[in-house]
Design an enzyme around this catalytic site. Structure first.
Site, PDB file in Angstrom:
ATOM      1  N   GLU A   1       0.816  -1.217   0.000  1.00 49.38           N
ATOM      2  CA  GLU A   1       0.000   0.000   0.000  1.00 49.38           C
ATOM      3  C   GLU A   1       0.847   1.264   0.000  1.00 49.38           C
ATOM      4  O   GLU A   1       0.510   2.251  -0.635  1.00 49.38           O
ATOM      5  CB  GLU A   1      -0.963  -0.012   1.199  1.00 49.38           C
ATOM      6  CG  GLU A   1      -2.141  -0.972   1.054  1.00 49.38           C
ATOM      7  CD  GLU A   1      -1.774  -2.438   1.255  1.00 49.38           C
ATOM      8  OE1 GLU A   1      -0.657  -2.716   1.754  1.00 49.38           O
ATOM      9  OE2 GLU A   1      -2.590  -3.317   0.921  1.00 49.38           O
TER      10      GLU A   1
ATOM     11  N   PHE B   1      -6.582  -1.950   5.534  1.00 50.99           N
ATOM     12  CA  PHE B   1      -5.298  -2.179   4.861  1.00 50.99           C
ATOM     13  C   PHE B   1      -4.619  -0.861   4.511  1.00 50.99           C
ATOM     14  O   PHE B   1      -3.560  -0.836   3.907  1.00 50.99           O
ATOM     15  CB  PHE B   1      -5.466  -2.973   3.561  1.00 50.99           C
ATOM     16  CG  PHE B   1      -6.151  -4.300   3.714  1.00 50.99           C
ATOM     17  CD1 PHE B   1      -6.380  -4.855   4.966  1.00 50.99           C
ATOM     18  CD2 PHE B   1      -6.557  -5.014   2.594  1.00 50.99           C
ATOM     19  CE1 PHE B   1      -7.019  -6.080   5.101  1.00 50.99           C
ATOM     20  CE2 PHE B   1      -7.191  -6.238   2.723  1.00 50.99           C
ATOM     21  CZ  PHE B   1      -7.427  -6.775   3.971  1.00 50.99           C
TER      22      PHE B   1
ATOM     23  N   HIS C   1     -11.582  -5.360   7.942  1.00 49.77           N
ATOM     24  CA  HIS C   1     -12.340  -5.175   6.704  1.00 49.77           C
ATOM     25  C   HIS C   1     -13.574  -4.297   6.919  1.00 49.77           C
ATOM     26  O   HIS C   1     -14.465  -4.273   6.074  1.00 49.77           O
ATOM     27  CB  HIS C   1     -12.800  -6.522   6.140  1.00 49.77           C
ATOM     28  CG  HIS C   1     -11.707  -7.349   5.539  1.00 49.77           C
ATOM     29  ND1 HIS C   1     -10.732  -7.931   6.287  1.00 49.77           N
ATOM     30  CD2 HIS C   1     -11.432  -7.670   4.247  1.00 49.77           C
ATOM     31  CE1 HIS C   1      -9.913  -8.607   5.492  1.00 49.77           C
ATOM     32  NE2 HIS C   1     -10.312  -8.462   4.249  1.00 49.77           N
TER      33      HIS C   1
END
Lengths: 326, 371
Positions: free
Chosen positions: A61, A87, A130
């Site tokens: 990322e 993330f 998530h």
């Protein structure tokens, strides 16, 4: 032409239109190419625009955001997909110390018109990392604009506005609403769309203002519908940074009460900031303290508990009731 | 000492010995004339003077901080002289020699350290991006920029490439590894120029890495080479070749310039707490300026007048820098709000207006005779 689109498809259509309009627009991220992203938001773009414009990146990322900064310095307009909210954190350094500061550091000589698309929020029964709502971190970082959408019409236009903005924009996509549909006039002029920085009165009312954004707008509208005792006005904030205080204040001056709801934990959240500001600017118009209805100050729980964690219709109405006890 | 630790000294590319002797290298021919050699010497001396003056200015309270390049002049000047005008360099915060070569006014370098600006020059005008403080961040920016160069079709024999400067400490950062990987996967035209100056503040190489740093490249699938970082010819020749290979589509390369930071990490640092004096003496014998001077003298490329003239020029430069530093104006208080966003921001506009009113209230008080 009016097309009935889900939020996900509307973002896809907006991305496509932006890529057609400007060859400098790139899409990049993990699995955005042939797969079309894990939510299929970039579906078919790889096929139609090629691998040089729809870039499948290594799983890193910080690398995605850092190379996007370099591409933007070269004159490109990268749209990065961060696969899930949780993330994002490996990319915080590049986003906060670099992306947000380039313009200021260069006294305006450099522009980094990067868009960070982040599917966010809970309610889909996912495993940990998530389902988070990290918008307050971004709103606290000067140099970034932070927006989110609640319907397909905004999704279609705001992604295009985010891409043409000269500022870096964090574009939060409410993942549990990806499949909500609306009619979108894709032939309309971009000038007809509400500006990205503006809040919107989603439902007029007279007794209290319910402020929400992203995934919570739908829940707030349901709560307003369910409350037959009061006439609740729902304001969809749309832009988390900067906040369109003019619209919020105008509403609160009329209704005299403000209830703010968001999925993120209450402490240090966007709601607290807005509450403080509205208390300063609308003190003599308020009939009650500003009430916040958000999540608890805990990590996002395992999914079998998320219905208790996420503010729902009943918890919002409980907040409204508290505002009416004064 | 064994070769399989970062502290070992495997063979390095050297074209100019500490005694000033020229060595031919089969892979890195030195194509340079007498005028350019004298030019390199001038660069080395002048940029060292900029550095010396800046350290002195910090001691006098004119700069908040300074990161000295003392000892690293050859690595920076040689590599930067290998660049073309259309190339772009991404520095960390110690690349005063690179800035010098890219035509940045020495006084502009002082802005950030004096606290009057966050940058100080126009990156587009000089092909030099701004100093980057957060270690390793710029390696990714350079890689992304190089991906843009690729997409522009701006590579090729007469095209452009990208170079990024970072230190041994930065090789421990995840961003640097991610940059190596993104560059390799995309075959991006970027040269990674690592100045291994032996100390990441107080941490020696063996606390940073288990293997020689140039070998990192192999794991990512591109070549890495270690050069004598105090040899301006090696720095020039190897960087030239790496840049040319990059722009011709052969992808990235890592150059580890094995050098030494002879001063402190920054003016806040005290290297006597962590390193021994003998080490400094050992590296003084490898001084980049002395060896080029020896070469020029041995080859008859410059006489005493030449060296005196360069010294005089350095004196004039030092004098100019001292006065320019002191006359750098403080920014306007409302500059705090400038250029945070490109587009209107009502929240910030309001804060700026309130602060302007607040500042103006003092002027009004003064006009009324104060309280």
């Amino acid at each position: 032409m009016s097309v009935n689109l889900t939020i996900g498809k509307a973002i896809n259509a907006g991305l496509r239109r932006a890529m057609e309009a400007d060859p400098k627009v790139l899409v990049m991220g993990e699995d955005v190419g042939r797969l079309g992203g894990v939510f299929r938001v970039t579906d078919q773009l790889h096929k139609d625009f090629g691998a040089d414009r729809v870039i499948d990146t290594p799983l890193a990322e910080s690398g995605i955001v850092g190379t996007a900064i370099g591409l933007a310095l070269r004159g490109y307009r990268p749209v990065c997909e961060i696969q899930f909210d949780g993330f994002f954190f490996p990319a915080t350094n590049q986003s906060f110390t670099q992306l947000a500061k380039m313009r200021r550091r260069s006294a305006g000589a450099l522009s980094v018109p990067v868009v960070l698309r982040i599917p966010y929020g809970g309610g889909i029964g996912a495993v940990e990392h998530h389902s988070e709502s990290p918008e307050a971190y971004f709103a606290h970082t000067a140099g970034l604009r932070v927006v989110t959408v609640a319907n397909a019409v905004d999704a279609y236009w705001m992604i295009q506005q985010a891409i043409t903005s000269q500022d870096p924009v964090v574009f939060f996509e409410p993942k549990r609403r990806y499949y909500d549909k609306a009619d979108v006039d894709t032939d309309a002029s971009p000038d007809s769309a509400l500006p990205m920085g503006a809040a919107r009165v989603a439902r007029p009312g007279t007794d209290a203002t319910l402020l929400a954004y992203g995934p919570m707008v739908k829940t707030a509208l349901q709560a307003a519908e369910a409350d037959t005792d009061h006439s609740l006005e729902v304001v969809d904030l749309r832009s988390i940074s900067p906040v369109d205080y003019a619209t919020v204040e105008e509403s609160v001056r009329r209704t005299g009460r403000l209830v703010i709801t968001h999925e993120a934990p209450v402490s240090g959240g966007v709601g607290g900031e807005i509450a403080a500001r509205i208390t300063e600017s609308c003190f003599y118009h308020l009939e009650a303290p500003v009430i916040r209805v958000g999540a608890f100050d805990t990590p996002y729980p395992q999914s079998r508990l998320e219905e208790h964690y996420l503010p729902d219709l009943d918890r919002i109405l409980d907040g409204v009731d508290r505002a009416f006890t004064y | 000492m064994s070769d399989n630790t970062a502290h070992g000294e495997p063979e390095l590319v050297q074209l100019l010995t500490p005694d000033g002797e020229l060595i031919d290298h089969p892979d890195y021919p030195l194509e340079i004339g007498p005028e350019d050699i004298r030019g390199l010497y001038r660069d080395l001396v002048l940029v060292r003077r900029v550095d010396t003056e800046a350290v002195a200015l910090q001691r006098q309270g004119e700069l908040g901080l300074w990161a000295s390049l003392l000892g690293q002049e050859a690595a920076q000047i040689g590599s930067a002289r290998a660049l073309r005008p259309q190339d772009t360099a991404f520095p960390s915060y110690r690349e005063h020699g690179v800035a010098w070569v890219r035509g940045v006014e020495p006084k502009a370098l002082l802005g950030m350290w004096r606290g009057v600006s966050n940058g100080g020059w126009d990156p587009a005008q000089h092909g030099l991006q701004l100093y980057t403080i957060v270690i390793g961040s710029q390696t990714l920016h350079a890689t992304g920029y190089a991906m843009g160069v690729q997409r522009d079709g701006a590579t090729g024999e007469d095209g452009s490439a990208v170079i990024v400067y970072f230190g041994d400490g930065a090789t421990s950062q995840g961003d640097t590894s991610e940059a190596f990987n993104f560059a390799a996967v995309n075959n991006a035209p970027v040269v990674f120029f690592l100045q291994n100056n032996q100390w990441a503040i107080s941490e020696p190489p063996e606390r940073q890495a288990r293997v020689p740093l140039y070998r990192r490249a192999a794991g990512f699938g591109f070549p890495g080479v270690r050069i004598d970082g105090n040899d301006v010819f090696a720095s020039l020749a190897v960087t030239r070749k790496a840049m040319q290979q990059a722009r011709e589509g052969q992808g990235p390369m890592l150059i580890e310039a094995f050098t030494y930071r002879m001063g402190a990490h920054t003016t806040n640092d005290d290297p006597t707490r962590y390193r021994v004096a003998a080490e400094l003496e050992e590296w003084k014998a490898k001084d980049p300026i002395l060896r080029l001077r020896a070469h020029i003298q041995q080859q008859g490329l410059g006489d005493d007048d030449f060296f005196t003239e360069v010294e005089n020029e350095a004196d004039r430069l030092g004098e100019r820098l001292r006065s320019e530093c002191r006359s750098l104006p403080d920014p306007d208080p409302l500059d705090i709000f400038h250029e945070v966003y490109a587009e209107p921001n009502t929240q910030l506009d309001l804060q700026r207006a309130e602060f302007a009113d607040y500042l103006a209230s003092f002027e009004d008080a003064g006009a009324e005779g104060g309280r």
